[in-house]
Design a protein around this motif. Structure first.
Motif, PDB file in Angstrom:
ATOM      1  N   LEU A 151       0.876  -1.167  -0.040  1.00 20.07           N
ATOM      2  CA  LEU A 151      -0.001   0.033  -0.010  1.00 20.07           C
ATOM      3  C   LEU A 151       0.987   1.293  -0.031  1.00 20.07           C
ATOM      4  CD1 LEU A 151      -2.672  -1.035   2.741  1.00 20.07           C
ATOM      5  CD2 LEU A 151      -3.219  -0.441   0.271  1.00 20.07           C
ATOM      6  N   LEU A 152       2.239   1.372   0.627  1.00 19.35           N
ATOM      7  CA  LEU A 152       2.829   2.326   0.587  1.00 19.35           C
ATOM      8  C   LEU A 152       3.643   2.440  -0.544  1.00 19.35           C
ATOM      9  CD1 LEU A 152       4.508   1.715   4.190  1.00 19.35           C
ATOM     10  CD2 LEU A 152       3.029   3.841   3.698  1.00 19.35           C
ATOM     11  N   ARG A 153       3.839   1.513  -1.450  1.00 19.70           N
ATOM     12  CA  ARG A 153       4.743   1.676  -2.503  1.00 19.70           C
ATOM     13  C   ARG A 153       3.453   2.232  -3.680  1.00 19.70           C
ATOM     14  NH1 ARG A 153       9.346   1.407  -4.165  1.00 19.70           N
ATOM     15  NH2 ARG A 153       8.853   0.392  -6.001  1.00 19.70           N
ATOM     16  N   LEU A 154       2.038   1.946  -3.681  1.00 17.69           N
ATOM     17  CA  LEU A 154       1.156   2.364  -4.434  1.00 17.69           C
ATOM     18  C   LEU A 154       1.155   3.856  -4.817  1.00 17.69           C
ATOM     19  CD1 LEU A 154      -1.015   1.048  -6.223  1.00 17.69           C
ATOM     20  CD2 LEU A 154      -2.685   1.219  -4.253  1.00 17.69           C
ATOM     21  N   PRO A 155       1.022   4.713  -3.701  1.00 20.65           N
ATOM     22  CA  PRO A 155       1.191   6.117  -4.343  1.00 20.65           C
ATOM     23  C   PRO A 155       2.357   6.606  -5.065  1.00 20.65           C
ATOM     24  CG  PRO A 155       0.639   5.925  -1.851  1.00 20.65           C
ATOM     25  CD  PRO A 155       1.138   4.512  -2.416  1.00 20.65           C
ATOM     26  N   GLY A 156       3.529   6.212  -4.803  1.00 16.69           N
ATOM     27  CA  GLY A 156       4.666   6.691  -5.508  1.00 16.69           C
ATOM     28  C   GLY A 156       4.583   6.226  -6.755  1.00 16.69           C
ATOM     29  N   ASN A 157       4.225   4.784  -7.118  1.00 19.24           N
ATOM     30  CA  ASN A 157       4.243   4.222  -8.550  1.00 19.24           C
ATOM     31  C   ASN A 157       3.338   4.904  -9.110  1.00 19.24           C
ATOM     32  OD1 ASN A 157       6.318   2.586  -8.154  1.00 19.24           O
ATOM     33  ND2 ASN A 157       5.153   0.791  -7.268  1.00 19.24           N
ATOM     34  N   ALA A 158       1.904   5.280  -8.511  1.00 23.85           N
ATOM     35  CA  ALA A 158       0.939   5.851  -9.463  1.00 23.85           C
ATOM     36  C   ALA A 158       1.405   7.001 -10.041  1.00 23.85           C
ATOM     37  CB  ALA A 158      -0.399   5.903  -8.476  1.00 23.85           C
ATOM     38  N   VAL A 159       2.162   7.954  -8.991  1.00 24.73           N
ATOM     39  CA  VAL A 159       2.535   9.327  -9.689  1.00 24.73           C
ATOM     40  C   VAL A 159       3.356   9.363 -10.383  1.00 24.73           C
ATOM     41  CG1 VAL A 159       1.487  10.490  -7.379  1.00 24.73           C
ATOM     42  CG2 VAL A 159       3.971   9.935  -7.587  1.00 24.73           C
ATOM     43  N   PHE A 268       7.808   0.621 -18.137  1.00 26.57           N
ATOM     44  CA  PHE A 268       8.561   0.415 -16.986  1.00 26.57           C
ATOM     45  C   PHE A 268       7.604   0.840 -15.643  1.00 26.57           C
ATOM     46  CE2 PHE A 268      11.769   1.221 -13.375  1.00 26.57           C
ATOM     47  CZ  PHE A 268      12.024  -0.305 -13.317  1.00 26.57           C
ATOM     48  N   ALA A 269       7.283   2.152 -15.528  1.00 27.86           N
ATOM     49  CA  ALA A 269       6.465   2.773 -14.498  1.00 27.86           C
ATOM     50  C   ALA A 269       5.232   1.749 -14.205  1.00 27.86           C
ATOM     51  CB  ALA A 269       6.272   4.384 -14.577  1.00 27.86           C
ATOM     52  N   GLY A 270       4.918   1.519 -15.628  1.00 30.44           N
ATOM     53  CA  GLY A 270       3.406   0.627 -15.502  1.00 30.44           C
ATOM     54  C   GLY A 270       3.627  -0.871 -14.895  1.00 30.44           C
ATOM     55  N   GLY A 271       4.751  -1.128 -15.290  1.00 30.85           N
ATOM     56  CA  GLY A 271       5.200  -2.418 -14.466  1.00 30.85           C
ATOM     57  C   GLY A 271       5.097  -2.499 -13.047  1.00 30.85           C
ATOM     58  N   LEU A 272       5.691  -1.268 -12.613  1.00 31.53           N
ATOM     59  CA  LEU A 272       5.990  -1.131 -11.028  1.00 31.53           C
ATOM     60  C   LEU A 272       4.594  -0.939 -10.441  1.00 31.53           C
ATOM     61  CD1 LEU A 272       8.618   1.818 -10.974  1.00 31.53           C
ATOM     62  CD2 LEU A 272       8.999  -0.661 -10.347  1.00 31.53           C
ATOM     63  N   LEU A 273       3.819  -0.257 -11.108  1.00 33.98           N
ATOM     64  CA  LEU A 273       2.454  -0.134 -10.532  1.00 33.98           C
ATOM     65  C   LEU A 273       1.847  -1.611 -10.474  1.00 33.98           C
ATOM     66  CD1 LEU A 273       0.080   1.488  -9.286  1.00 33.98           C
ATOM     67  CD2 LEU A 273      -0.462   2.191 -11.598  1.00 33.98           C
ATOM     68  N   ALA A 274       1.826  -2.310 -11.609  1.00 31.85           N
ATOM     69  CA  ALA A 274       1.214  -3.753 -11.603  1.00 31.85           C
ATOM     70  C   ALA A 274       1.845  -4.569 -10.534  1.00 31.85           C
ATOM     71  CB  ALA A 274       1.594  -4.258 -13.051  1.00 31.85           C
ATOM     72  N   GLY A 275       2.965  -4.471 -10.461  1.00 31.67           N
ATOM     73  CA  GLY A 275       3.808  -5.270  -9.172  1.00 31.67           C
ATOM     74  C   GLY A 275       3.321  -4.963  -7.888  1.00 31.67           C
ATOM     75  N   THR A 276       3.061  -3.602  -7.841  1.00 27.88           N
ATOM     76  CA  THR A 276       2.536  -3.263  -6.573  1.00 27.88           C
ATOM     77  C   THR A 276       0.982  -3.943  -6.315  1.00 27.88           C
ATOM     78  OG1 THR A 276       3.571  -1.101  -6.545  1.00 27.88           O
ATOM     79  CG2 THR A 276       1.986  -1.325  -5.080  1.00 27.88           C
ATOM     80  N   LEU A 277       0.315  -3.905  -7.295  1.00 30.25           N
ATOM     81  CA  LEU A 277      -1.081  -4.382  -7.130  1.00 30.25           C
ATOM     82  C   LEU A 277      -0.974  -5.971  -6.906  1.00 30.25           C
ATOM     83  CD1 LEU A 277      -2.957  -2.469 -10.196  1.00 30.25           C
ATOM     84  CD2 LEU A 277      -3.155  -2.009  -7.596  1.00 30.25           C
TER      85      LEU A 277
END
Length: 415
Positions: A151-159, A268-277
């Motif tokens: 959950l803490l990774r989610l905001p940073g990856n989204a922005v 790559f940023a989209g992959g980070l967000l997918a990894g968080t989810l």
């Protein structure tokens, strides 16, 4: 003292804890400003008449304190109230960014002035990093750590997907001063939220120097911790050298230049967000093993660029690398928080992060020297090989298979 036994934590997961919700909100607000700041900083330097040399000086001023002040932050986090450290650090960063915004708005943005503000801001961020690591462990139960970290990774990856675009529009429409002012405001709001956590200070009777010595002994006694840190230093250095430094060069020569490279970065940023989810839903048992193996996915885009694959394959490799990296970060953070006693989290976090921060100048220096001797694609393949080799060596450490979700403490892990 606010602890992981806060009422409501077990009923609704980490979001059932009022303290964690406050911590998450502070992180979300701060992330929106941090996403715009690099672009605003770059254009502040350019607007003041500076070039690449001036920008490198400013960036170094922001990075060097992160290394120098991390150990001090680790000792403080294990001696003082973590909420007060977080409050003071964010307030100091707000003051530094606010002063920078005023300097830029007033037309006095010299390289020295910008670098001085960056020095203060970087020091504030470094001091608070170990305290943040320990705060999470006190706000949720051990079983909820993986979900809390995701959950803490989610905001940073989204922005990361939207922040640079919005920042670019703000800078283009009104100048960098407004984006910097927003960054300062988000730090100030985060500071206020974090002060409300009211996490009590640990009980300690030893000197700060004794704490630092004991911290190093504890770090070295945990083979899984120092070997992961050593392997991570190599991995991060190779990734930064290959992807961040040489990636744009190869994109300009073989692909469509800046637009195609921007697409690779966004993927790559989209992959980070997918990894968080994915980390929010995936229950991994052998946390450290998962972290080591999924982190090796960073070799994929370097390999794709090095052998000259078509752009769609590079995009696929970048997406998979992003997913793997975020899974690795969440699994590692969870393993670290479960297997290190709360009283030592600050110092252990500091030693771990020093290794990763040292990888930044190391990676750029080695890549710069290697690029003079070999072509960029050869260096990319060498960087991919280094990532695979560091992973393979780390997998030879027996403790990698023992550090799991259960958090069973061995001799070095018992409080």
């Amino acid at each position: 003292m606010q602890t992981a036994t806060t009422p409501g934590t077990t009923r609704r997961g980490p979001l059932g804890s009022a303290g964690f919700r406050r911590f998450l909100m502070a992180h979300l607000i701060s992330s929106t400003g941090s996403a715009m700041a690099p672009l605003a900083l770059a254009y502040s330097v350019i607007g003041g008449g500076g070039g690449a040399g001036s920008l490198s000086l400013v960036l170094a001023g922001n990075t060097v304190p992160a290394i120098a002040f991390l150990l001090a932050g680790g000792v403080l986090a294990d001696r003082l109230s973590r909420s007060r450290i977080l409050f003071a650090g964010n307030l100091l960063a707000a003051a530094a960014q606010g002063a920078l915004a005023l300097i830029v708005a007033g037309g006095h943005a010299t390289t020295a002035a910008i670098a001085a503000c960056g020095l203060v801001s970087g020091a504030a961020t470094a001091v608070t990093a170990p305290a943040a690591q320990g705060a999470v462990r006190l706000l949720v139960t051990a079983e909820q750590l993986q979900r809390a970290n995701a959950l803490l990774r989610l905001p940073g990856n989204a922005v990361k997907l939207l922040g640079p675009v919005i920042g670019g529009l703000v800078v283009a429409a009104s100048g960098p001063a407004w984006a910097l002012a927003w960054d300062a405001a988000t730090f100030a709001v985060a500071a206020t939220l974090l002060l409300g956590l009211r996490l009590d200070a640990p009980l300690t009777v030893t000197s700060a120097l004794d704490d630092l010595r004991a911290g190093w002994t504890g770090f070295w006694s945990r083979a899984w911790l120092w070997t992961y840190t050593a392997a991570g230093t190599v991995l991060v250095a190779a990734w930064l050298a290959g992807f961040q430094l040489l990636g744009p060069v190869v994109a300009a020569r073989r692909y469509g230049g800046a637009p195609d490279w921007g697409l690779v970065q966004a993927t790559f940023a989209g992959g980070l967000l997918a990894g968080t989810l994915l980390a929010l839903r995936l229950r991994t048992h052998r946390l450290l093993l998962v972290s080591v193996t999924t982190g090796s996915g960073l070799a994929l885009p370097l390999l794709a660029l090095g052998v000259g694959l078509a752009l769609p394959y590079v995009l696929l490799a970048a997406a998979l690398a992003g997913v793997g990296l975020d899974l690795a970060i969440v699994a590692w953070t969870t393993a670290f928080q479960r297997h290190v006693p709360p009283a030592e989290l600050g110092r252990m976090s500091a030693f771990n992060q020093v290794g990763e921060r040292l990888a930044v100048p190391l990676g750029y220096l080695v890549a710069g020297l290697a690029a003079d001797a070999w072509d960029s694609r050869t260096v990319l393949l060498a960087c991919a090989t280094l990532i695979v080799a560091a992973t393979a060596v780390n997998l030879c450490v027996p403790d990698v298979y023992r550090v799991d979700r259960a958090g069973r403490a061995g001799p070095a892990e018992r409080p």
